[in-house]
Design a protein around this motif. Sequence first.
Motif, PDB file in Angstrom:
ATOM      1  N   UNK A   1       9.132 -33.127  36.252  1.00 41.08           N
ATOM      2  CA  UNK A   1       8.422 -34.533  35.757  1.00 41.08           C
ATOM      3  C   UNK A   1       7.654 -34.503  34.675  1.00 41.08           C
ATOM      4  N   UNK A   2       7.626 -35.102  33.408  1.00 38.17           N
ATOM      5  CA  UNK A   2       6.835 -35.838  32.365  1.00 38.17           C
ATOM      6  C   UNK A   2       4.986 -36.344  32.991  1.00 38.17           C
ATOM      7  N   UNK A   3       4.523 -34.944  32.936  1.00 39.82           N
ATOM      8  CA  UNK A   3       2.777 -36.216  33.365  1.00 39.82           C
ATOM      9  C   UNK A   3       2.542 -37.439  32.393  1.00 39.82           C
ATOM     10  N   UNK A   4       2.512 -37.614  32.689  1.00 41.79           N
ATOM     11  CA  UNK A   4       1.449 -39.384  31.825  1.00 41.79           C
ATOM     12  C   UNK A   4      -0.023 -39.528  32.083  1.00 41.79           C
ATOM     13  N   UNK A   5      -0.352 -40.261  30.807  1.00 42.13           N
ATOM     14  CA  UNK A   5      -1.627 -40.642  30.848  1.00 42.13           C
ATOM     15  C   UNK A   5      -1.976 -42.013  29.806  1.00 42.13           C
ATOM     16  N   UNK A   6      -2.784 -42.495  29.965  1.00 39.02           N
ATOM     17  CA  UNK A   6      -3.379 -42.867  29.479  1.00 39.02           C
ATOM     18  C   UNK A   6      -5.466 -43.100  29.100  1.00 39.02           C
ATOM     19  N   UNK A   7      -4.982 -43.443  27.832  1.00 39.22           N
ATOM     20  CA  UNK A   7      -6.114 -42.644  27.285  1.00 39.22           C
ATOM     21  C   UNK A   7      -7.496 -43.854  26.046  1.00 39.22           C
ATOM     22  N   UNK A   8      -8.569 -44.064  27.181  1.00 42.08           N
ATOM     23  CA  UNK A   8      -9.077 -45.002  26.671  1.00 42.08           C
ATOM     24  C   UNK A   8     -10.315 -44.997  24.652  1.00 42.08           C
ATOM     25  N   UNK A   9     -10.115 -44.195  24.466  1.00 41.62           N
ATOM     26  CA  UNK A   9     -10.329 -43.774  23.176  1.00 41.62           C
ATOM     27  C   UNK A   9      -9.656 -44.202  22.199  1.00 41.62           C
ATOM     28  N   UNK A  10      -8.229 -44.807  22.468  1.00 42.17           N
ATOM     29  CA  UNK A  10      -6.767 -44.538  22.420  1.00 42.17           C
ATOM     30  C   UNK A  10      -6.994 -45.571  21.592  1.00 42.17           C
ATOM     31  N   UNK A  11      -7.210 -46.558  22.855  1.00 44.90           N
ATOM     32  CA  UNK A  11      -6.995 -48.281  22.440  1.00 44.90           C
ATOM     33  C   UNK A  11      -7.997 -48.989  21.843  1.00 44.90           C
ATOM     34  N   UNK A  12      -7.883 -50.243  20.310  1.00 45.60           N
ATOM     35  CA  UNK A  12      -9.220 -49.660  19.380  1.00 45.60           C
ATOM     36  C   UNK A  12      -9.366 -51.234  20.150  1.00 45.60           C
ATOM     37  N   UNK A  13      -9.164 -52.023  21.598  1.00 44.40           N
ATOM     38  CA  UNK A  13     -10.103 -53.051  21.295  1.00 44.40           C
ATOM     39  C   UNK A  13     -10.597 -52.968  22.316  1.00 44.40           C
ATOM     40  N   UNK A  14     -10.437 -50.828  22.827  1.00 40.61           N
ATOM     41  CA  UNK A  14     -11.589 -51.027  24.277  1.00 40.61           C
ATOM     42  C   UNK A  14     -13.199 -49.720  23.347  1.00 40.61           C
ATOM     43  N   UNK A  15     -14.136 -50.415  23.132  1.00 40.34           N
ATOM     44  CA  UNK A  15     -15.036 -49.885  23.006  1.00 40.34           C
ATOM     45  C   UNK A  15     -16.305 -49.055  23.793  1.00 40.34           C
ATOM     46  N   UNK A  16     -15.883 -48.057  23.366  1.00 39.98           N
ATOM     47  CA  UNK A  16     -17.707 -47.740  24.017  1.00 39.98           C
ATOM     48  C   UNK A  16     -17.168 -46.787  25.572  1.00 39.98           C
ATOM     49  N   UNK A  17     -16.099 -46.496  25.905  1.00 40.93           N
ATOM     50  CA  UNK A  17     -15.317 -46.392  27.031  1.00 40.93           C
ATOM     51  C   UNK A  17     -14.672 -44.783  26.502  1.00 40.93           C
ATOM     52  N   UNK A  18     -14.716 -43.524  27.367  1.00 42.34           N
ATOM     53  CA  UNK A  18     -14.319 -42.513  27.268  1.00 42.34           C
ATOM     54  C   UNK A  18     -12.800 -42.030  28.237  1.00 42.34           C
ATOM     55  N   UNK A  19     -13.075 -43.094  28.800  1.00 40.36           N
ATOM     56  CA  UNK A  19     -12.284 -42.821  30.165  1.00 40.36           C
ATOM     57  C   UNK A  19     -10.359 -42.179  29.608  1.00 40.36           C
TER      58      UNK A  19
END
Length: 67
Positions: A1-19
């Motif tokens: 099974x492949x682990x997946x993730x979401x990184x707020x740092x990679x979302x240009x619409x989100x500022x100041x969130x590093x979760x």
Amino acid sequence: MTRKYVDCRESPSVSNCTVAISADTDDELLEAVVQHAVAVHGHQDTPELRRQISAGFKQGTPALDVA
Ligand SMILES: [Zn+2]
């Protein structure tokens, strides 16, 4: 099974969130990210939001910043 993730740092619409959130299944990841998006980013929990979040899933684990 492949682990997946979401990184707020990679979302240009989100500022100041590093979760970054990761999980082994799409369902776990989606639920965790939806809760984060609602609680922290003030989004509404809608089918459209869930579709956008699912589309942003990345494979692997969040990149670590090398200090
Ligand atoms: Zn965030």
